[in-house]
Write a protein that holds these residues in place. Structure first.
Motif, PDB file in Angstrom:
ATOM      1  N   ASN A 111       0.856  -1.173   0.000  1.00  0.00           N
ATOM      2  CA  ASN A 111       0.000   0.000   0.000  1.00  0.00           C
ATOM      3  C   ASN A 111       0.894   1.226   0.000  1.00  0.00           C
ATOM      4  OD1 ASN A 111      -1.733   2.249   1.214  1.00  0.00           O
ATOM      5  ND2 ASN A 111      -3.248   0.629   0.947  1.00  0.00           N
ATOM      6  N   THR A 125       0.494   2.654  -5.461  1.00  0.00           N
ATOM      7  CA  THR A 125      -0.636   1.721  -5.571  1.00  0.00           C
ATOM      8  C   THR A 125      -1.980   2.424  -5.487  1.00  0.00           C
ATOM      9  OG1 THR A 125      -0.658   1.349  -3.165  1.00  0.00           O
ATOM     10  CG2 THR A 125       0.711  -0.132  -4.505  1.00  0.00           C
ATOM     11  N   HIS A 126      -2.018   3.593  -4.867  1.00  0.00           N
ATOM     12  CA  HIS A 126      -3.252   4.344  -4.673  1.00  0.00           C
ATOM     13  C   HIS A 126      -2.961   5.832  -4.862  1.00  0.00           C
ATOM     14  CE1 HIS A 126      -4.018   0.552  -2.596  1.00  0.00           C
ATOM     15  NE2 HIS A 126      -5.308   0.788  -2.725  1.00  0.00           N
ATOM     16  N   HIS A 184      -9.440  -1.353   3.284  1.00  0.00           N
ATOM     17  CA  HIS A 184     -10.178  -1.854   2.112  1.00  0.00           C
ATOM     18  C   HIS A 184      -9.386  -1.487   0.849  1.00  0.00           C
ATOM     19  CE1 HIS A 184     -13.684  -2.454   4.754  1.00  0.00           C
ATOM     20  NE2 HIS A 184     -13.359  -1.292   5.281  1.00  0.00           N
ATOM     21  N   GLN A 196      -8.941  -2.629  -2.096  1.00  0.00           N
ATOM     22  CA  GLN A 196      -9.516  -2.733  -3.437  1.00  0.00           C
ATOM     23  C   GLN A 196     -10.620  -1.703  -3.675  1.00  0.00           C
ATOM     24  OE1 GLN A 196      -7.980  -4.821  -5.488  1.00  0.00           O
ATOM     25  NE2 GLN A 196      -6.700  -5.349  -3.733  1.00  0.00           N
ATOM     26  N   PRO A 200      -7.788   3.048  -6.133  1.00  0.00           N
ATOM     27  CA  PRO A 200      -6.833   1.946  -6.311  1.00  0.00           C
ATOM     28  C   PRO A 200      -6.336   1.990  -7.757  1.00  0.00           C
ATOM     29  CG  PRO A 200      -9.083   1.107  -6.308  1.00  0.00           C
ATOM     30  CD  PRO A 200      -9.184   2.578  -6.092  1.00  0.00           C
ATOM     31  N   ASP A 214      -4.369   0.098  -9.868  1.00  0.00           N
ATOM     32  CA  ASP A 214      -4.395  -0.987 -10.845  1.00  0.00           C
ATOM     33  C   ASP A 214      -5.746  -1.053 -11.547  1.00  0.00           C
ATOM     34  OD1 ASP A 214      -1.795  -1.729 -10.457  1.00  0.00           O
ATOM     35  OD2 ASP A 214      -2.245  -3.499  -9.237  1.00  0.00           O
ATOM     36  N   ALA A 215      -6.824  -1.080 -10.774  1.00  0.00           N
ATOM     37  CA  ALA A 215      -8.157  -1.180 -11.367  1.00  0.00           C
ATOM     38  C   ALA A 215      -8.515   0.078 -12.143  1.00  0.00           C
ATOM     39  CB  ALA A 215      -9.189  -1.439 -10.277  1.00  0.00           C
ATOM     40  N   LEU A 233     -15.778  -2.774  -8.285  1.00  0.00           N
ATOM     41  CA  LEU A 233     -15.034  -2.254  -7.146  1.00  0.00           C
ATOM     42  C   LEU A 233     -15.991  -1.891  -6.014  1.00  0.00           C
ATOM     43  CD1 LEU A 233     -12.703  -1.953  -9.247  1.00  0.00           C
ATOM     44  CD2 LEU A 233     -12.032   0.091  -7.977  1.00  0.00           C
ATOM     45  N   CYS A 267     -14.787  -8.739  -9.802  1.00  0.00           N
ATOM     46  CA  CYS A 267     -14.435  -7.431 -10.356  1.00  0.00           C
ATOM     47  C   CYS A 267     -14.197  -7.632 -11.844  1.00  0.00           C
ATOM     48  CB  CYS A 267     -13.175  -6.882  -9.683  1.00  0.00           C
ATOM     49  SG  CYS A 267     -13.424  -6.411  -7.957  1.00  0.00           S
TER      50      CYS A 267
END
Length: 262
Positions: free
Chosen positions: A12, A94-95, A120, A122, A170, A172-173, A202, A260
């Protein structure tokens, strides 16, 4: 106050992301407050004027934890946000905590967003505005129209406020969704990306946060032009919801089994 330090490459590893266009008077305070929480900052200059460029250059000079990107000319909040999200992921974060440059958002809530994301990882963590008397009434009531459309477009009330630009993605998504289909260029971006990430499956976490409209603040929202864009966006999203409706309904009935998916 304990800083929330970030190391790239960790499971994270968040950063702050600030799209900016001509907010020279408020950007330094916003960046310094974020850095006090230990957050690296990615600033995307969306073709600002010379005075703002000078302020940004001074902020970033010799600061490895402040990354300054420049678009060659003003392209809109959506393009600046897209560039920042992709750059943040490429840098190993990552975020990304999106926050406005104009001082509307309460930087003191940044640790709360980060803590919610750690619990959380994701999830899309959306700010749910708590307004004071500075909010324009027309803007406040107009938001409820978009709330209703978003609940229809997602067949869910999970997104309590899709228009708040204070949120944590997030990466990646989010970048996978950008690769699937480009985000809109301008003020309609916040709502559309929230709906599309919800379509992907998500989870959404809503975090109450104070939002103000500073006296003599600089807003780039144009009532007629941007409301027309928002109307066109809702038409587009409603049409996009229709073929997804069976899957969205299935997710509501089977929340623990819902994947997802794009």
């Amino acid at each position: 106050m304990q800083a929330c330090t970030t190391t790239r490459g960790e499971a994270n590893a968040p950063c702050a992301l600030i799209p900016i266009y001509n907010h020279k008077d408020t950007i330094a305070r916003t960046v310094q407050s974020l850095r006090a929480h230990g957050l690296p900052v990615v600033i995307v200059d969306d073709g600002s004027d010379d005075a703002t460029r000078e302020v940004l250059d001074a902020l970033a000079l010799g600061q490895p934890d402040i990354q300054l990107l420049r678009l060659p000319h003003n392209q809109g909040k959506g393009r600046a946000l897209t560039a920042g999200l992709l750059a943040a992921r490429a840098a190993g974060f990552t975020h990304a905590l999106q926050i406005d440059a104009d001082g509307q958002h309460d930087v003191a809530d940044a640790p709360r967003f980060l803590a919610e994301s750690r619990a959380h990882p994701q999830a899309l963590v959306c700010g749910k505005p708590i307004y004071d008397d500075s909010v324009p009434r027309a803007r406040l009531y107009g938001r409820y129209v978009t709330h209703v459309f978003v609940w229809i477009e997602t067949l869910s009330m999970a997104i309590q406020d899709s228009m708040c630009g204070y949120r944590l993605y997030p990466l990646d998504a989010t970048c996978a969704e950008i690769a699937r289909k480009r985000l809109p260029a301008r003020m309609d971006v916040d709502t559309e990306v929230a709906v599309r990430l919800s379509w992907r499956g998500l989870p959404v976490r809503n975090l109450p946060t104070r939002v103000i409209y500073p006296e003599n603040g600089l807003s780039h929202f144009r009532m007629w032009r941007d409301n027309l864009r928002i109307s066109a966006m809702h038409t587009r999203l409603l049409l996009g919801m229709l073929p997804r409706a069976p899957r969205l309904l299935w997710r509501r009935l089977n929340p623990r089994k819902a994947p997802c998916a794009a």
